[in-house]
Design a protein around this motif. Structure first.
Motif, PDB file in Angstrom:
ATOM      1  N   LEU A  19      24.840  -5.716 -19.061  1.00 33.20           N
ATOM      2  CA  LEU A  19      24.101  -6.095 -19.462  1.00 33.20           C
ATOM      3  C   LEU A  19      24.223  -7.833 -19.748  1.00 33.20           C
ATOM      4  CD1 LEU A  19      24.950  -3.672 -22.866  1.00 33.20           C
ATOM      5  CD2 LEU A  19      22.316  -4.092 -21.801  1.00 33.20           C
ATOM      6  N   ILE A  20      25.595  -8.453 -19.874  1.00 35.82           N
ATOM      7  CA  ILE A  20      25.861  -9.809 -19.400  1.00 35.82           C
ATOM      8  C   ILE A  20      24.974 -10.587 -18.424  1.00 35.82           C
ATOM      9  CG2 ILE A  20      27.459 -11.610 -19.328  1.00 35.82           C
ATOM     10  CD1 ILE A  20      29.266  -9.789 -20.555  1.00 35.82           C
ATOM     11  N   ALA A  21      24.659  -9.274 -17.370  1.00 33.68           N
ATOM     12  CA  ALA A  21      24.030 -10.254 -15.926  1.00 33.68           C
ATOM     13  C   ALA A  21      22.545 -10.178 -16.259  1.00 33.68           C
ATOM     14  CB  ALA A  21      24.482  -9.634 -15.106  1.00 33.68           C
ATOM     15  N   MET A  22      21.732  -9.343 -17.386  1.00 34.15           N
ATOM     16  CA  MET A  22      20.642  -9.039 -17.142  1.00 34.15           C
ATOM     17  C   MET A  22      20.028 -10.419 -18.659  1.00 34.15           C
ATOM     18  SD  MET A  22      19.818  -5.585 -17.612  1.00 34.15           S
ATOM     19  CE  MET A  22      20.733  -5.006 -18.697  1.00 34.15           C
ATOM     20  N   ALA A  23      21.627 -10.987 -19.439  1.00 39.54           N
ATOM     21  CA  ALA A  23      21.867 -11.696 -20.332  1.00 39.54           C
ATOM     22  C   ALA A  23      21.546 -13.034 -19.790  1.00 39.54           C
ATOM     23  CB  ALA A  23      22.371 -11.225 -21.192  1.00 39.54           C
ATOM     24  N   VAL A  24      22.384 -13.065 -18.912  1.00 37.91           N
ATOM     25  CA  VAL A  24      21.777 -14.113 -18.554  1.00 37.91           C
ATOM     26  C   VAL A  24      20.831 -14.865 -17.842  1.00 37.91           C
ATOM     27  CG1 VAL A  24      23.391 -16.435 -16.139  1.00 37.91           C
ATOM     28  CG2 VAL A  24      24.617 -14.752 -18.321  1.00 37.91           C
ATOM     29  N   ASP A  30      14.408 -19.140 -19.315  1.00 38.67           N
ATOM     30  CA  ASP A  30      13.624 -19.434 -20.334  1.00 38.67           C
ATOM     31  C   ASP A  30      14.156 -21.545 -20.187  1.00 38.67           C
ATOM     32  OD1 ASP A  30      12.756 -18.671 -22.911  1.00 38.67           O
ATOM     33  OD2 ASP A  30      14.063 -20.048 -23.783  1.00 38.67           O
ATOM     34  N   SER A  31      15.447 -20.721 -19.993  1.00 37.42           N
ATOM     35  CA  SER A  31      15.617 -22.805 -20.133  1.00 37.42           C
ATOM     36  C   SER A  31      15.127 -22.825 -19.163  1.00 37.42           C
ATOM     37  CB  SER A  31      17.315 -22.876 -19.515  1.00 37.42           C
ATOM     38  OG  SER A  31      17.270 -23.910 -19.775  1.00 37.42           O
ATOM     39  N   GLY A  32      14.625 -22.419 -17.870  1.00 37.31           N
ATOM     40  CA  GLY A  32      13.601 -23.236 -17.186  1.00 37.31           C
ATOM     41  C   GLY A  32      12.652 -23.030 -17.422  1.00 37.31           C
ATOM     42  N   ARG A  33      11.768 -22.031 -17.959  1.00 37.73           N
ATOM     43  CA  ARG A  33      10.785 -21.857 -18.354  1.00 37.73           C
ATOM     44  C   ARG A  33      10.330 -23.201 -19.654  1.00 37.73           C
ATOM     45  NH1 ARG A  33       8.047 -20.265 -22.867  1.00 37.73           N
ATOM     46  NH2 ARG A  33       9.393 -19.792 -23.321  1.00 37.73           N
ATOM     47  N   TRP A  34      10.767 -23.468 -20.574  1.00 35.47           N
ATOM     48  CA  TRP A  34      10.449 -24.537 -21.197  1.00 35.47           C
ATOM     49  C   TRP A  34      10.510 -26.198 -20.709  1.00 35.47           C
ATOM     50  CZ3 TRP A  34      12.930 -29.047 -22.750  1.00 35.47           C
ATOM     51  CH2 TRP A  34      14.597 -28.475 -22.780  1.00 35.47           C
ATOM     52  N   ARG A  35      11.705 -26.424 -19.507  1.00 38.21           N
ATOM     53  CA  ARG A  35      11.752 -27.303 -18.894  1.00 38.21           C
ATOM     54  C   ARG A  35      10.000 -27.537 -18.191  1.00 38.21           C
ATOM     55  NH1 ARG A  35      16.623 -26.306 -19.940  1.00 38.21           N
ATOM     56  NH2 ARG A  35      17.770 -28.115 -20.157  1.00 38.21           N
ATOM     57  N   ARG A 170      17.956 -21.656 -27.510  1.00 38.91           N
ATOM     58  CA  ARG A 170      19.068 -21.152 -28.498  1.00 38.91           C
ATOM     59  C   ARG A 170      18.942 -20.188 -30.243  1.00 38.91           C
ATOM     60  NH1 ARG A 170      19.158 -25.587 -30.980  1.00 38.91           N
ATOM     61  NH2 ARG A 170      19.993 -26.895 -29.615  1.00 38.91           N
ATOM     62  N   ARG A 171      18.316 -20.424 -30.416  1.00 39.52           N
ATOM     63  CA  ARG A 171      17.579 -18.004 -31.138  1.00 39.52           C
ATOM     64  C   ARG A 171      17.595 -16.916 -29.940  1.00 39.52           C
ATOM     65  NH1 ARG A 171      13.872 -21.565 -34.739  1.00 39.52           N
ATOM     66  NH2 ARG A 171      12.428 -21.387 -33.531  1.00 39.52           N
ATOM     67  N   LEU A 172      16.833 -17.627 -28.762  1.00 38.72           N
ATOM     68  CA  LEU A 172      16.991 -16.341 -28.232  1.00 38.72           C
ATOM     69  C   LEU A 172      18.455 -16.587 -27.719  1.00 38.72           C
ATOM     70  CD1 LEU A 172      15.625 -15.240 -25.802  1.00 38.72           C
ATOM     71  CD2 LEU A 172      14.773 -16.649 -24.186  1.00 38.72           C
ATOM     72  N   VAL A 173      19.238 -17.299 -27.163  1.00 37.10           N
ATOM     73  CA  VAL A 173      20.177 -17.113 -26.453  1.00 37.10           C
ATOM     74  C   VAL A 173      21.059 -16.212 -28.024  1.00 37.10           C
ATOM     75  CG1 VAL A 173      22.582 -18.470 -26.289  1.00 37.10           C
ATOM     76  CG2 VAL A 173      20.768 -19.295 -25.016  1.00 37.10           C
ATOM     77  N   TRP A 174      21.215 -16.550 -29.166  1.00 39.91           N
ATOM     78  CA  TRP A 174      21.556 -16.110 -29.988  1.00 39.91           C
ATOM     79  C   TRP A 174      21.509 -14.446 -29.909  1.00 39.91           C
ATOM     80  CZ3 TRP A 174      26.048 -16.687 -32.204  1.00 39.91           C
ATOM     81  CH2 TRP A 174      26.523 -18.465 -32.253  1.00 39.91           C
ATOM     82  N   LEU A 175      20.013 -14.361 -29.977  1.00 39.86           N
ATOM     83  CA  LEU A 175      18.933 -12.578 -30.067  1.00 39.86           C
ATOM     84  C   LEU A 175      19.644 -11.975 -28.767  1.00 39.86           C
ATOM     85  CD1 LEU A 175      17.890 -10.898 -31.647  1.00 39.86           C
ATOM     86  CD2 LEU A 175      15.822 -11.611 -30.528  1.00 39.86           C
ATOM     87  N   VAL A 176      19.830 -12.696 -27.942  1.00 38.04           N
ATOM     88  CA  VAL A 176      20.216 -11.912 -26.687  1.00 38.04           C
ATOM     89  C   VAL A 176      22.285 -11.133 -26.955  1.00 38.04           C
ATOM     90  CG1 VAL A 176      20.450 -11.999 -24.223  1.00 38.04           C
ATOM     91  CG2 VAL A 176      18.214 -13.273 -24.809  1.00 38.04           C
ATOM     92  N   THR A 177      22.427 -12.298 -27.628  1.00 37.71           N
ATOM     93  CA  THR A 177      24.084 -12.086 -27.592  1.00 37.71           C
ATOM     94  C   THR A 177      24.362 -11.633 -28.773  1.00 37.71           C
ATOM     95  OG1 THR A 177      24.509 -14.990 -27.111  1.00 37.71           O
ATOM     96  CG2 THR A 177      26.029 -13.440 -27.750  1.00 37.71           C
ATOM     97  N   GLY A 178      23.523 -11.047 -29.494  1.00 38.35           N
ATOM     98  CA  GLY A 178      23.510 -10.516 -30.014  1.00 38.35           C
ATOM     99  C   GLY A 178      23.734  -8.567 -30.271  1.00 38.35           C
ATOM    100  N   GLY A 179      22.414  -8.645 -29.175  1.00 42.95           N
ATOM    101  CA  GLY A 179      21.656  -7.454 -28.786  1.00 42.95           C
ATOM    102  C   GLY A 179      22.983  -6.904 -27.615  1.00 42.95           C
ATOM    103  N   CYS A 180      22.862  -7.690 -27.071  1.00 38.67           N
ATOM    104  CA  CYS A 180      23.867  -7.404 -26.021  1.00 38.67           C
ATOM    105  C   CYS A 180      25.416  -6.820 -26.614  1.00 38.67           C
ATOM    106  CB  CYS A 180      24.381  -8.865 -25.015  1.00 38.67           C
ATOM    107  SG  CYS A 180      23.501  -8.838 -23.870  1.00 38.67           S
TER     108      CYS A 180
END
Length: 420
Positions: A19-24, A30-35, A170-180
């Motif tokens: 799960l951590i690997a998929m979250a990373v 997402d970080s590269g996409r918005w840039r 940042r919201r995505l990071v928190w959502l992924v962290t909580g989901g994991c």
């Protein structure tokens, strides 16, 4: 339980790593996409601005036209020209008077130098004078008649607000962290449940194996000790050789029957076989076991048998072992130290065998766990009573313990009697 906890922990760790690997990967994507999206928008704005440039008489792009036509300061476009042969020597040709995003001059020059040196567009994460996050983009441009060896004539630097994309990231990071975290907890619970299912048969098999070995050691201890005593007596020459051979043969046959009975019991406990029930005279079996028990002890204990003619349907070997264990327990523990045992055995027509002694009785601390494995009437380790209880229940009967009228212990083995 240790094995189950280890399997649960291993399952949880494996799930957590996956799960951590998929979250990373999701966060990085997402970080590269918005840039990339911001860079693409700023590249389009810069390319549109470059389309306004004209060529002067020397064949170089005239940025004055661009400066005259840029009345809007958002997005802010800064024109830098290469001043001299050194790529890092840039001069500001045009800067917005009132930019909507204010960044320092050093940030603009840094982005321009990086793009000129690389001779390709470059994007950077920076902050405004007020600390707001922005994306800085630098696009180099060339003279109209520039040769392949000639570097960029200048660079256009623009900025875009990155607050909204960074907040979404940042919201995505928190959502992924909580989901994991939730998924790891769920996987731990699922792993615990699955490990219980997987380990339970193995633990049951190990328990049966341990019980079989313990029962074998318990039942073979007495004949093995008698065989050793007989051998020591024969070595000292105190017994006739023929008598020694007869007694040795009798002990060997008895040990063989014990081994066969233990194997049968192991198969019965594992569910691969059923008790070999057949009609038999319970009174005759008890009398024979009592006679053998009296002959096997060197002490002159008193044992009386009062038996009525009784027929039951039972496995002869298993029932013999159960009755023998009850009599052996009475002869061993049913008398005060240094005194002889006084045991009374009764058999009634309803299939009940009662063994009473005149000993000290049952200790209160072991009365509740008397038929558990490795417990006996004296509080020492043993298996005789637990085996007798198991045999009774295997035949649909019961084994209970209480106080005797003579002050000692009283064991009652009840088996279903045959009406015919």
């Amino acid at each position: 339980m240790r094995l189950r906890r280890r399997i649960s922990l291993l399952f949880a760790l494996t799930s957590a790593v996956g799960l951590i690997a998929m979250a990373v990967l999701a966060v990085r994507s997402d970080s590269g996409r918005w840039r990339e999206q911001l860079d693409h928008t700023m590249d389009a704005d810069s390319s549109w601005a470059l389309g306004l440039l004209e060529t002067d008489a020397d064949g170089r792009l005239d940025t004055a036209v661009l400066a005259d036509t840029m009345d809007v300061d958002c997005p802010p476009l800064t024109v830098l020209l290469v001043n001299g042969a050194a790529p890092g020597d840039l001069a500001v040709q045009h800067a917005p008077a009132k930019p909507c995003l204010v960044v320092s001059r050093d940030v603009v020059l840094e982005a321009g130098r990086a793009a000129v040196r690389a001779e390709e567009p470059r994007g950077f994460d920076r902050r405004t004078a007020t600390g707001a996050p922005v994306r800085v983009f630098a696009l180099p441009f060339y003279a109209a008649e520039a040769t392949d060896d000639e570097g960029p004539q200048g660079v256009l630097v623009t900025t875009a607000d990155a607050s909204a994309p960074q907040d979404d990231h940042r919201r995505l990071v928190w959502l992924v962290t909580g989901g994991c975290a939730v998924l790891v907890l769920l996987s731990a619970g699922v792993g615990h449940a699955l490990s219980g299912r997987a380990v339970r048969p193995a633990l049951a098999a190990l328990g049966q194996q341990e019980g079989f070995l313990a029962d074998a050691a318990h039942d073979l201890r007495t004949p093995a000790a008698a065989l050793r005593t007989l051998a020591e007596t024969a070595l000292r020459g105190e017994t006739d050789g023929a008598d020694v051979h007869r007694r040795t043969l009798r002990l060997a046959e008895g040990m063989g029957r014990l081994v066969d009975g233990l194997l049968t019991r192991a198969r019965l406990m594992s569910g691969t076989a059923a008790p070999d029930r057949r009609p038999l005279r319970l009174d005759q079996l008890v009398e024979a076991v009592a006679e053998e028990a009296g002959e096997s002890t060197a002490e002159a204990h008193r044992m009386r048998v009062d038996a009525e003619e009784t027929v039951v349907s039972a496995d002869p070997d298993l029932l013999r072992r159960a009755v023998g264990n009850l009599l052996g327990n009475a002869l061993t523990h049913g008398h005060p130290p240094g005194a002889l045992a006084d045991v009374l055995v009764t058999v009634t027509r309803d299939g009940t065998v009662t063994v009473e002694d005149a000993g000290p009785g049952l200790p209160p601390e072991v009365a509740g766990a008397l038929f558990e494995r490795f417990r006996s009437g004296s509080g020492s380790t043993g298996l005789g009573l637990s085996i007798a209880s198991w045999v009774a229940h295997a035949h649909g009967g019961t084994l209970t313990a209480g106080s005797s009228e003579h002050g000692g212990a009283r064991f009652v083995l009840r088996l279903p009697a045959r009406e015919d």
